[in-house]
Design a protein around this motif. Structure first.
Motif, PDB file in Angstrom:
ATOM      1  N   TYR A  43      15.316  13.337  -3.055  1.00 14.16           N
ATOM      2  CA  TYR A  43      13.854  12.567  -3.232  1.00 14.16           C
ATOM      3  C   TYR A  43      13.172  11.893  -1.867  1.00 14.16           C
ATOM      4  O   TYR A  43      12.245  11.567  -1.849  1.00 14.16           O
ATOM      5  CB  TYR A  43      14.212  11.544  -4.332  1.00 14.16           C
ATOM      6  CG  TYR A  43      14.201  12.011  -5.788  1.00 14.16           C
ATOM      7  CD1 TYR A  43      13.326  12.583  -6.269  1.00 14.16           C
ATOM      8  CD2 TYR A  43      15.544  12.430  -6.344  1.00 14.16           C
ATOM      9  CE1 TYR A  43      13.190  13.306  -7.807  1.00 14.16           C
ATOM     10  CE2 TYR A  43      15.807  13.029  -7.614  1.00 14.16           C
ATOM     11  CZ  TYR A  43      14.516  13.542  -8.234  1.00 14.16           C
ATOM     12  OH  TYR A  43      14.647  13.975  -9.244  1.00 14.16           O
ATOM     13  N   SER A  44      14.293  11.788  -1.038  1.00 10.99           N
ATOM     14  CA  SER A  44      13.854  10.551   0.061  1.00 10.99           C
ATOM     15  C   SER A  44      13.668  11.759   1.316  1.00 10.99           C
ATOM     16  O   SER A  44      14.474  12.815   1.573  1.00 10.99           O
ATOM     17  CB  SER A  44      14.967   9.571   0.670  1.00 10.99           C
ATOM     18  OG  SER A  44      15.009   8.898  -0.472  1.00 10.99           O
ATOM     19  N   PHE A  80       2.907  10.218  -7.449  1.00  7.65           N
ATOM     20  CA  PHE A  80       2.704   9.556  -8.844  1.00  7.65           C
ATOM     21  C   PHE A  80       4.030   8.706  -9.024  1.00  7.65           C
ATOM     22  O   PHE A  80       3.987   7.516  -9.821  1.00  7.65           O
ATOM     23  CB  PHE A  80       2.262  10.254 -10.075  1.00  7.65           C
ATOM     24  CG  PHE A  80       0.955  11.076  -9.851  1.00  7.65           C
ATOM     25  CD1 PHE A  80      -0.267  10.271  -9.967  1.00  7.65           C
ATOM     26  CD2 PHE A  80       0.886  12.234  -9.558  1.00  7.65           C
ATOM     27  CE1 PHE A  80      -1.528  10.986  -9.462  1.00  7.65           C
ATOM     28  CE2 PHE A  80      -0.163  12.851  -9.102  1.00  7.65           C
ATOM     29  CZ  PHE A  80      -1.168  12.318  -9.302  1.00  7.65           C
ATOM     30  N   ALA A  81       5.191   9.107  -8.437  1.00  3.69           N
ATOM     31  CA  ALA A  81       6.192   8.537  -8.783  1.00  3.69           C
ATOM     32  C   ALA A  81       6.318   7.232  -8.108  1.00  3.69           C
ATOM     33  O   ALA A  81       7.163   6.406  -8.431  1.00  3.69           O
ATOM     34  CB  ALA A  81       7.683   9.617  -8.540  1.00  3.69           C
ATOM     35  N   ARG A  82       5.770   7.176  -7.079  1.00  6.29           N
ATOM     36  CA  ARG A  82       5.904   6.159  -6.115  1.00  6.29           C
ATOM     37  C   ARG A  82       4.600   5.298  -6.021  1.00  6.29           C
ATOM     38  O   ARG A  82       4.499   4.163  -5.320  1.00  6.29           O
ATOM     39  CB  ARG A  82       6.098   6.626  -4.726  1.00  6.29           C
ATOM     40  CG  ARG A  82       5.070   7.384  -3.880  1.00  6.29           C
ATOM     41  CD  ARG A  82       5.372   7.736  -2.478  1.00  6.29           C
ATOM     42  NE  ARG A  82       4.301   8.614  -1.989  1.00  6.29           N
ATOM     43  CZ  ARG A  82       4.409   9.789  -1.766  1.00  6.29           C
ATOM     44  NH1 ARG A  82       5.479  10.553  -2.251  1.00  6.29           N
ATOM     45  NH2 ARG A  82       3.319  10.697  -1.286  1.00  6.29           N
ATOM     46  N   MET A  89       0.681  -1.114  -0.196  1.00  2.00           N
ATOM     47  CA  MET A  89      -0.246   0.089   0.084  1.00  2.00           C
ATOM     48  C   MET A  89       0.857   1.122  -0.178  1.00  2.00           C
ATOM     49  O   MET A  89       1.837   1.199   0.734  1.00  2.00           O
ATOM     50  CB  MET A  89      -1.054   0.167   1.243  1.00  2.00           C
ATOM     51  CG  MET A  89      -1.849   1.120   1.057  1.00  2.00           C
ATOM     52  SD  MET A  89      -3.073   1.160  -0.214  1.00  2.00           S
ATOM     53  CE  MET A  89      -3.917  -0.298  -0.122  1.00  2.00           C
ATOM     54  N   THR A  90       0.719   2.142  -0.749  1.00  4.33           N
ATOM     55  CA  THR A  90       1.365   3.284  -0.873  1.00  4.33           C
ATOM     56  C   THR A  90       1.048   4.337   0.099  1.00  4.33           C
ATOM     57  O   THR A  90      -0.160   4.591   0.217  1.00  4.33           O
ATOM     58  CB  THR A  90       1.134   3.956  -2.547  1.00  4.33           C
ATOM     59  OG1 THR A  90       1.415   2.792  -3.464  1.00  4.33           O
ATOM     60  CG2 THR A  90       2.091   5.001  -2.749  1.00  4.33           C
ATOM     61  N   GLY A  91       1.938   5.042   0.441  1.00  2.68           N
ATOM     62  CA  GLY A  91       1.608   6.232   1.608  1.00  2.68           C
ATOM     63  C   GLY A  91       1.241   7.403   0.741  1.00  2.68           C
ATOM     64  O   GLY A  91       1.196   7.648  -0.517  1.00  2.68           O
ATOM     65  N   GLY A  92       1.043   8.430   1.496  1.00  2.00           N
ATOM     66  CA  GLY A  92       0.552   9.506   0.972  1.00  2.00           C
ATOM     67  C   GLY A  92       1.247  10.582   1.111  1.00  2.00           C
ATOM     68  O   GLY A  92       2.508  10.473   1.122  1.00  2.00           O
ATOM     69  N   GLY A  93       1.004  11.962   0.736  1.00  2.34           N
ATOM     70  CA  GLY A  93       1.821  13.224   0.695  1.00  2.34           C
ATOM     71  C   GLY A  93       1.865  13.414   2.017  1.00  2.34           C
ATOM     72  O   GLY A  93       1.899  12.797   3.029  1.00  2.34           O
ATOM     73  N   ARG A  94       2.829  14.661   1.995  1.00  2.00           N
ATOM     74  CA  ARG A  94       3.134  15.243   3.360  1.00  2.00           C
ATOM     75  C   ARG A  94       1.998  15.358   4.507  1.00  2.00           C
ATOM     76  O   ARG A  94       1.132  15.931   4.255  1.00  2.00           O
ATOM     77  CB  ARG A  94       3.862  16.526   3.455  1.00  2.00           C
ATOM     78  CG  ARG A  94       5.124  16.489   2.506  1.00  2.00           C
ATOM     79  CD  ARG A  94       5.803  17.744   2.670  1.00  2.00           C
ATOM     80  NE  ARG A  94       7.068  18.040   1.648  1.00  2.00           N
ATOM     81  CZ  ARG A  94       7.628  19.141   1.296  1.00  2.00           C
ATOM     82  NH1 ARG A  94       6.994  20.310   1.830  1.00  2.00           N
ATOM     83  NH2 ARG A  94       8.518  18.996   0.384  1.00  2.00           N
TER      84      ARG A  94
END
Length: 616
Positions: A375-376, A133-135, A1-6
C-alpha cells in the motif's frame, strides 16, 4: 493537504503562484471560456457601445453649458438645451438597456463555465484510483467541488465583465479628459501610479489569506461530513462525544471567521485612502483651473463641468478595478486548488492497445503469478512492507474458491487486485490466460461482481439501488434477483414495496437486509466472476443459512471467490487458499487442510471451541 496520484503534483502553497504559474493559470482559464467566444464577443461589443454612450453624456453637458445655458452672445438657447437634454436622457436609457443585456450574457457564460468546470472535476475524480480516496477525506473533495468552484464563480460572472467594462470606461473617459484639458488630466491622475503599486502588494497578502480560508473551509466540510452522517451521529452519541464534536466544529468555525474578517479587511485602509483621493480630486481640479485661468489658459465653465463629470465618472471604475484586481489575485489561489486536482494523473489507467472483453466470452479462469502488493510506495532505502508477497495460485473456470486467514492476512487486498481497484506492485494476474492489465478496465469490471464487507446503499428507493447494477432491468428481473437473495418478502412487507426509500447508507434496513440487497444487486448484474468479501458477515445464523442457500444457486456456472472469516461458509469450496501475513501458506479442500493439521486446522479448531463456549 493530500497528495495526488502517481506523477501528480499539488501546489505546496501560495508561494507557488509565481509569474509563470499565473500566466499558466490565465491560459487555462481562457481555455474554459473558449467555447463561449461568440457570447464573449457580444459582451465586448455591448461594453464598448455602452461605455461610449457614457462618455458622450459629459461631452453633451459641456455643450449644454457653453452653447445653450451660457453662450458667448448671451441669452439661453432653450431649443438647443431641450435637444441636448433629450439626447442625454436617450443615451442614458440606451446605456441601461445595454447593461442589462451585458449582464445576461455574462451571467449565462459565467454559470455555464462553472457548470462545465464542476462536471469536469467530478468526472476526473471518478477516474482516480481507489488509493486516492483512501488517503483523502471526503469532505476535502466535497469542498473542492462546492467551495472552490463556487468561490471562483463570481470571477467569470462579475469580475471579468467588470474589468472589461471599467477598463473601457476609464480609457474612453481619459481620452475625453485629455481632449478637454491635458493639464487638468495630469493633476487628476498624478497619484494613480503610487496607488497601483500599493494595490499589488495588498493583493499578494490577500492571495495567501484566500488559500488559507479555502483550506479551513475544506476542514469544516470534512468535519460536517464526518460528524453529521448517520454513522457519525451514532458514534458521537454512544460515546457521549456530542460536546467534543461541537467544540471541534466551533474551533474550526472560529478560525474560518477570523480568516474571513482578515480577508475582507485587508486593504480597507487602502481603499479608504483611494476614496479620499478621488473625493478631493475635484476640489484640486477647481483650484488648478483657477490658477490656469490666471495664466490666461482658455478654460470655459462647460469644460470644467464636463471634466469634473468625467473625473467623477472614472473614480468608481478606477476604484472598482483596484478591488477587482485584488479579487482576481485572490481567485488565482482558488483556481490553483481546482486545477491541481484536474492535474492529478490516475494511478491506474488502460494501457495503450488495451483489449475489450467481448460480452459472453469470459469463462472466469484466474491465475496469479508471483503477485506482490504494498500500500506504500517502495522506499528508496530499507525494506518494503508487503500486504501480499509472491502469491501464485490458479482458480479454474467455474470453481468455487475461498480465501481464509487471520485479519490482516491480505484476503481483501487480493480481492481488490482482481478488478484493478489497486494495481499489483509486482507479478501478473491472468483472466482466462490474458493479463488483466492488457484489458480495458470497463470491460474487466463489467464481468466482475463484488459484494464487499461494507454494504453501501444510496439514499434512494430499493428499486433504484438495485438498478444501479443494471439500469435497464425490468421489474420482473428485480423480483427474480431479490427472491434469489431471499429479500423479496421483506421488501413487500414495506408499505411502499420496491419504492421504499432506504435512507442514508441504507440506515432504515438491518445489516442482514442490506447485505441481502447487495447480493440481489450483484445477482442482477449476472457477472461470470463473482467476489464475495465476507458477504454473510452481517447475517445471523438463520439469515446466513438462507443466503448461503441462495448463493449456491447464484454461484452455479460461474467462478466464485469467497473471502471468509467463518470457515463454516466455505466448507463446500472446491479449493481453499490460506493466507498468512501476505503469503500463501496452504491450499486444498476442507478435508485435506484439516488432515494436514496446519493453519487452517488450527483456525477451524479455534472457531469450534468459540462456538461451544457461546453455546455453553
Amino acid at each position: 493537504m493530500t497528495g495526488g496520484g502517481r506523477g501528480g503534483r499539488l501546489l505546496s502553497g501560495p508561494g507557488d503562484l509565481n509569474a509563470p504559474t499565473i500566466r499558466h493559470l490565465g491560459r487555462r482559464i481562457w481555455a474554459l471560456l473558449r467555447n463561449y467566444r461568440g457570447k464573449l464577443a457580444g459582451t465586448a461589443v455591448l461594453v464598448l457601445v455602452g461605455s461610449s454612450l457614457g462618455v458622450a453624456v459629459p461631452l453633451l453637458t459641456q455643450r449644454a453649458f457653453d452653447d445653450a445655458l451660457f453662450p458667448h452672445d448671451g441669452g439661453v438657447r432653450l431649443a438647443l438645451l431641450a435637444q441636448l437634454v433629450g439626447l442625454m436622457i436617450a443615451l442614458s436609457i440606451a446605456a441601461s438597456v445595454l447593461n442589462v443585456l451585458r449582464t445576461y450574457l455574462t451571467t449565462s457564460v459565467g454559470n455555464k463555465v462553472m457548470a462545465d468546470l464542476r462536471s469536469q472535476l467530478f468526472s476526473h475524480l471518478q477516474k482516480m484510483e481507489l488509493a486516492f480516496f483512501a488517503r483523502t477525506k471526503t469532505g476535502v473533495i466535497q469542498s473542492r467541488l462546492a467551495n472552490d468552484v463556487g468561490g471562483v464563480a463570481s470571477v467569470l460572472t462579475n469580475t471579468v465583465p467588470s474589468i472589461l467594462a471599467n477598463t473601457v470606461t476609464v480609457i474612453s473617459s481619459l481620452a475625453a479628459m485629455l481632449l478637454l484639458s491635458w493639464q487638468l488630466t495630469v493633476v487628476a491622475l498624478i497619484l494613480l501610479p503610487f496607488l497601483v503599486l500599493l494595490q499589488i502588494r495588498i493583493g499578494r497578502v490577500r492571495q495567501v489569506i484566500a488559500r488559507r480560508t479555502q483550506e479551513s473551509l475544506s476542514d469544516m466540510t470534512s468535519i460536517t461530513q464526518e460528524a453529521l452522517s448517520v454513522s457519525g451521529i451514532v458514534l458521537s452519541k454512544v460515546f457521549n462525544q456530542e460536546a467534543a464534536e461541537t467544540a471541534r466544529y466551533r474551533a474550526e468555525n472560529d478560525k474560518q471567521l477570523k480568516l474571513q474578517i482578515k480577508q475582507q479587511m485587508t486593504g480597507q485602509w487602502f481603499f479608504g485612502s483611494v476614496q479620499i483621493v478621488m473625493s478631493v480630486t475635484p476640489a484640486i481640479v477647481y483650484l488648478s483651473a483657477g490658477w490656469l485661468l490666471t495664466q490666461s489658459w482658455p478654460i470655459t465653465a462647460g469644460t470644467l463641468v464636463a471634466f469634473t463629470t468625467l473625473q467623477a465618472r472614472i473614480s468608481m471604475p478606477i476604484l472598482s478595478l483596484m478591488r477587482v484586481s485584488l479579487d482576481v489575485q485572490t481567485s488565482q489561489a482558488l483556481f490553483a486548488r481546482i486545477f491541481e486536482y484536474l492535474d492529478l494523473r490516475p494511478g491506474i489507467t488502460d494501457r495503450r492497445g488495451a483489449v475489450t472483453l467481448p460480452a459472453g466470452t469470459i469463462r472466469g479462469g484466474l491465475a496469479l503469478e508471483n503477485v506482490s502488493f504494498s500500500y506504500s510506495p517502495p522506499p528508496v532505502t530499507g525494506e518494503v512492507t508487503w500486504a501480499l508477497e509472491n502469491v501464485s495460485l490458479t482458480i479454474g473456470a467455474g470453481e468455487f474458491a475461498a480465501f481464509v486467514g487471520a485479519s490482516g492476512a491480505g484476503k481483501t487486498t487480493l480481492s481488490y487486485l482482481i478488478p484493478r481497484l489497486y494495481e499489483a506492485t509486482r507479478g501478473r494476474i491472468l483472466l482466462d490466460g490474458t493479463d488483466i492489465q492488457n484489458l480495458t478496465m470497463e470491460s474487466l469490471r463489467q464481468n466482475i461482481g463484488m459484494v464487499t464487507q461494507e454494504t453501501y446503499l444510496f439514499h434512494s428507493t430499493i428499486a433504484e439501488n438495485l438498478r444501479y447494477a443494471r439500469p435497464s432491468a425490468t421489474d420482473a428481473e428485480l423480483v427474480r434477483a431479490t427472491k434469489v437473495a431471499n429479500i423479496h418478502d421483506r421488501i413487500m412487507s414495506f408499505e411502499a414495496g420496491y419504492q421504499t426509500v432506504v435512507g442514508e447508507r441504507g440506515y432504515r434496513l438491518s445489516g442482514g437486509e442490506k447485505q441481502r440487497l447487495a447480493i440481489a444487486r450483484v445477482v442482477l448484474k449476472n457477472p461470470p466472476l463473482l467476489i464475495l468479501d465476507e458477504a454473510t458477515s452481517a447475517l445471523d445464523t438463520t439469515g446466513e443459512r438462507l443466503v448461503q442457500g441462495a448463493l449456491e444457486a447464484v454461484m452455479a456456472d460461474r467462478t466464485t471467490i469467497a473471502i471468509a472469516h467463518r470457515l463454516s461458509t466455505v466448507i463446500s469450496a472446491d479449493r481453499i487458499f490460506v493466507l498468512d501475513r501476505g503469503q500463501l501458506a496452504e491450499q486444498g479442500t476442507h478435508e485435506q487442510l484439516l488432515a494436514d493439521g496446519g493453519i487452517y486446522a488450527r483456525l477451524n479448531l479455534a472457531q469450534l471451541r468459540s462456538a461451544e463456549d457461546l453455546a455453553g
